[in-house]
Design a protein around this motif. Sequence first.
Motif, PDB file in Angstrom:
ATOM      1  N   ASP A  42      47.011  39.982  35.723  1.00  0.00           N
ATOM      2  CA  ASP A  42      46.289  38.712  36.377  1.00  0.00           C
ATOM      3  C   ASP A  42      45.045  38.563  36.196  1.00  0.00           C
ATOM      4  O   ASP A  42      44.024  39.364  36.583  1.00  0.00           O
ATOM      5  CB  ASP A  42      46.551  38.769  37.913  1.00  0.00           C
ATOM      6  CG  ASP A  42      46.122  37.465  38.467  1.00  0.00           C
ATOM      7  OD1 ASP A  42      45.873  36.337  37.930  1.00  0.00           O
ATOM      8  OD2 ASP A  42      46.558  37.651  39.809  1.00  0.00           O
ATOM      9  N   PHE A  43      44.622  37.645  35.225  1.00  0.00           N
ATOM     10  CA  PHE A  43      43.247  37.126  35.018  1.00  0.00           C
ATOM     11  C   PHE A  43      42.276  36.179  36.016  1.00  0.00           C
ATOM     12  O   PHE A  43      41.318  35.862  35.919  1.00  0.00           O
ATOM     13  CB  PHE A  43      43.000  36.702  33.673  1.00  0.00           C
ATOM     14  CG  PHE A  43      43.176  37.821  32.612  1.00  0.00           C
ATOM     15  CD1 PHE A  43      41.715  38.165  32.293  1.00  0.00           C
ATOM     16  CD2 PHE A  43      44.219  38.070  31.839  1.00  0.00           C
ATOM     17  CE1 PHE A  43      41.864  39.478  31.323  1.00  0.00           C
ATOM     18  CE2 PHE A  43      43.982  38.942  30.715  1.00  0.00           C
ATOM     19  CZ  PHE A  43      42.832  39.543  30.631  1.00  0.00           C
ATOM     20  N   THR A  44      43.069  35.903  37.176  1.00  0.00           N
ATOM     21  CA  THR A  44      42.460  34.770  38.071  1.00  0.00           C
ATOM     22  C   THR A  44      41.376  35.104  38.543  1.00  0.00           C
ATOM     23  O   THR A  44      40.143  34.281  38.516  1.00  0.00           O
ATOM     24  CB  THR A  44      43.625  34.707  39.206  1.00  0.00           C
ATOM     25  OG1 THR A  44      44.917  34.325  38.825  1.00  0.00           O
ATOM     26  CG2 THR A  44      43.082  33.703  40.187  1.00  0.00           C
ATOM     27  N   GLU A  45      40.938  36.579  39.154  1.00  0.00           N
ATOM     28  CA  GLU A  45      39.772  36.800  39.660  1.00  0.00           C
ATOM     29  C   GLU A  45      38.679  36.765  38.693  1.00  0.00           C
ATOM     30  O   GLU A  45      37.574  36.441  38.818  1.00  0.00           O
ATOM     31  CB  GLU A  45      39.646  38.027  40.227  1.00  0.00           C
ATOM     32  CG  GLU A  45      40.445  37.997  41.626  1.00  0.00           C
ATOM     33  CD  GLU A  45      40.355  39.520  42.321  1.00  0.00           C
ATOM     34  OE1 GLU A  45      39.211  40.044  42.490  1.00  0.00           O
ATOM     35  OE2 GLU A  45      41.398  39.869  43.003  1.00  0.00           O
ATOM     36  N   TYR A  46      39.083  37.096  37.417  1.00  0.00           N
ATOM     37  CA  TYR A  46      37.992  37.025  36.171  1.00  0.00           C
ATOM     38  C   TYR A  46      37.684  35.752  35.824  1.00  0.00           C
ATOM     39  O   TYR A  46      36.493  35.450  35.637  1.00  0.00           O
ATOM     40  CB  TYR A  46      38.781  37.976  35.279  1.00  0.00           C
ATOM     41  CG  TYR A  46      37.666  38.074  34.024  1.00  0.00           C
ATOM     42  CD1 TYR A  46      36.402  38.876  34.048  1.00  0.00           C
ATOM     43  CD2 TYR A  46      37.893  37.057  32.852  1.00  0.00           C
ATOM     44  CE1 TYR A  46      35.796  38.791  32.864  1.00  0.00           C
ATOM     45  CE2 TYR A  46      37.027  37.275  31.778  1.00  0.00           C
ATOM     46  CZ  TYR A  46      36.032  37.914  31.645  1.00  0.00           C
ATOM     47  OH  TYR A  46      35.369  38.184  30.641  1.00  0.00           O
ATOM     48  N   ASP A  47      38.725  34.893  35.540  1.00  0.00           N
ATOM     49  CA  ASP A  47      38.367  33.574  35.234  1.00  0.00           C
ATOM     50  C   ASP A  47      37.794  32.602  36.240  1.00  0.00           C
ATOM     51  O   ASP A  47      37.209  31.581  35.920  1.00  0.00           O
ATOM     52  CB  ASP A  47      39.739  32.862  34.696  1.00  0.00           C
ATOM     53  CG  ASP A  47      40.380  33.549  33.241  1.00  0.00           C
ATOM     54  OD1 ASP A  47      39.251  34.341  32.631  1.00  0.00           O
ATOM     55  OD2 ASP A  47      41.639  33.657  32.950  1.00  0.00           O
ATOM     56  N   ASP A  48      38.297  32.757  37.448  1.00  0.00           N
ATOM     57  CA  ASP A  48      37.876  31.799  38.458  1.00  0.00           C
ATOM     58  C   ASP A  48      36.364  31.330  38.542  1.00  0.00           C
ATOM     59  O   ASP A  48      36.061  30.332  38.588  1.00  0.00           O
ATOM     60  CB  ASP A  48      38.402  32.412  39.903  1.00  0.00           C
ATOM     61  CG  ASP A  48      38.342  31.514  40.951  1.00  0.00           C
ATOM     62  OD1 ASP A  48      38.989  30.196  40.602  1.00  0.00           O
ATOM     63  OD2 ASP A  48      37.800  31.679  42.119  1.00  0.00           O
ATOM     64  N   PRO A  49      35.324  32.260  38.584  1.00  0.00           N
ATOM     65  CA  PRO A  49      33.940  31.934  38.505  1.00  0.00           C
ATOM     66  C   PRO A  49      33.684  30.945  37.331  1.00  0.00           C
ATOM     67  O   PRO A  49      33.097  29.893  37.451  1.00  0.00           O
ATOM     68  CB  PRO A  49      33.026  33.160  38.307  1.00  0.00           C
ATOM     69  CG  PRO A  49      34.011  34.392  38.665  1.00  0.00           C
ATOM     70  CD  PRO A  49      35.366  33.621  38.306  1.00  0.00           C
ATOM     71  N   PHE A  50      34.342  31.184  36.293  1.00  0.00           N
ATOM     72  CA  PHE A  50      34.262  30.341  34.922  1.00  0.00           C
ATOM     73  C   PHE A  50      34.586  28.734  35.165  1.00  0.00           C
ATOM     74  O   PHE A  50      34.215  27.932  34.743  1.00  0.00           O
ATOM     75  CB  PHE A  50      34.898  30.838  33.777  1.00  0.00           C
ATOM     76  CG  PHE A  50      34.242  32.269  33.248  1.00  0.00           C
ATOM     77  CD1 PHE A  50      32.910  32.024  32.668  1.00  0.00           C
ATOM     78  CD2 PHE A  50      34.779  33.277  33.308  1.00  0.00           C
ATOM     79  CE1 PHE A  50      32.233  33.351  32.124  1.00  0.00           C
ATOM     80  CE2 PHE A  50      34.372  34.415  33.027  1.00  0.00           C
ATOM     81  CZ  PHE A  50      33.061  34.625  32.605  1.00  0.00           C
ATOM     82  N   PHE A  51      35.909  28.780  35.870  1.00  0.00           N
ATOM     83  CA  PHE A  51      36.537  27.551  36.141  1.00  0.00           C
ATOM     84  C   PHE A  51      35.796  26.788  37.094  1.00  0.00           C
ATOM     85  O   PHE A  51      35.878  25.614  37.240  1.00  0.00           O
ATOM     86  CB  PHE A  51      38.068  27.465  36.498  1.00  0.00           C
ATOM     87  CG  PHE A  51      38.947  28.054  35.250  1.00  0.00           C
ATOM     88  CD1 PHE A  51      39.488  27.072  34.632  1.00  0.00           C
ATOM     89  CD2 PHE A  51      39.516  29.489  34.811  1.00  0.00           C
ATOM     90  CE1 PHE A  51      40.131  27.157  33.223  1.00  0.00           C
ATOM     91  CE2 PHE A  51      40.344  29.383  34.010  1.00  0.00           C
ATOM     92  CZ  PHE A  51      40.660  28.501  33.075  1.00  0.00           C
ATOM     93  N   LYS A  52      35.238  27.454  38.153  1.00  0.00           N
ATOM     94  CA  LYS A  52      34.524  26.994  39.221  1.00  0.00           C
ATOM     95  C   LYS A  52      33.134  26.321  38.693  1.00  0.00           C
ATOM     96  O   LYS A  52      32.889  25.007  38.921  1.00  0.00           O
ATOM     97  CB  LYS A  52      34.094  28.007  40.342  1.00  0.00           C
ATOM     98  CG  LYS A  52      35.052  27.996  41.297  1.00  0.00           C
ATOM     99  CD  LYS A  52      34.650  29.230  42.381  1.00  0.00           C
ATOM    100  CE  LYS A  52      35.897  29.494  43.361  1.00  0.00           C
ATOM    101  NZ  LYS A  52      35.544  30.490  44.213  1.00  0.00           N
ATOM    102  N   CYS A  53      32.457  26.952  37.764  1.00  0.00           N
ATOM    103  CA  CYS A  53      31.468  26.647  37.037  1.00  0.00           C
ATOM    104  C   CYS A  53      31.778  25.313  36.201  1.00  0.00           C
ATOM    105  O   CYS A  53      31.038  24.149  36.303  1.00  0.00           O
ATOM    106  CB  CYS A  53      30.817  27.437  36.268  1.00  0.00           C
ATOM    107  SG  CYS A  53      29.433  26.826  35.128  1.00  0.00           S
ATOM    108  N   ILE A  54      32.974  25.178  35.675  1.00  0.00           N
ATOM    109  CA  ILE A  54      33.207  24.127  34.882  1.00  0.00           C
ATOM    110  C   ILE A  54      33.679  22.877  35.758  1.00  0.00           C
ATOM    111  O   ILE A  54      33.168  21.820  35.451  1.00  0.00           O
ATOM    112  CB  ILE A  54      34.534  24.477  33.859  1.00  0.00           C
ATOM    113  CG1 ILE A  54      34.066  25.506  32.592  1.00  0.00           C
ATOM    114  CG2 ILE A  54      35.082  23.189  33.111  1.00  0.00           C
ATOM    115  CD1 ILE A  54      35.120  26.242  32.217  1.00  0.00           C
ATOM    116  N   SER A  55      34.164  23.229  36.706  1.00  0.00           N
ATOM    117  CA  SER A  55      34.306  22.178  37.707  1.00  0.00           C
ATOM    118  C   SER A  55      33.513  21.562  38.343  1.00  0.00           C
ATOM    119  O   SER A  55      33.549  20.379  38.274  1.00  0.00           O
ATOM    120  CB  SER A  55      35.384  22.830  38.751  1.00  0.00           C
ATOM    121  OG  SER A  55      35.879  21.870  39.653  1.00  0.00           O
TER     122      SER A  55
END
Length: 143
Positions: A63-76
């Motif tokens: 599960d990469f959710t915790e790793y990817d989440d900050p990137f997706f928040k930034c992009i959002s």
Amino acid sequence: MSKKENVKKIKKYIDEILNSKSSLSAKRPVKQDKLRKLFCDILNELSFVNARAVGMKHDFNIDFTEYDDPFFKCISSLFKLHFTDKQRNMINWWLYDKFLPSGDVLILNDNETHEEIPTETPEDIWDLLQDLKLKENEEKNSD
């Protein structure tokens, strides 16, 4: 025959028809073309990253959710700076909801005409966002 040779040939024909010297130049990309390409590249990359994360979870139970989440928040957050709520909802729908894990693909229909709206590619989404932008501007100006 190469593109350069074709251009020379066309130039020669134009010169003969006009009976004068002419010049041809390549169309320079306008700002809107550059924005469209950038947007499409971003959507393709985000789609790839999302599919990779889903695949890793499904295939390897990683599960990469915790790793990817900050990137997706930034992009959002960056999308919030540039797009309206309706536009962001359309982007998010295309990225996260349109293509189902089962392989099925959701379609978007016009509420008034019930015709299918093209949403297969990032280019389709770009065109749709531009239409939404025009409609929102018209609504704002009519108030």
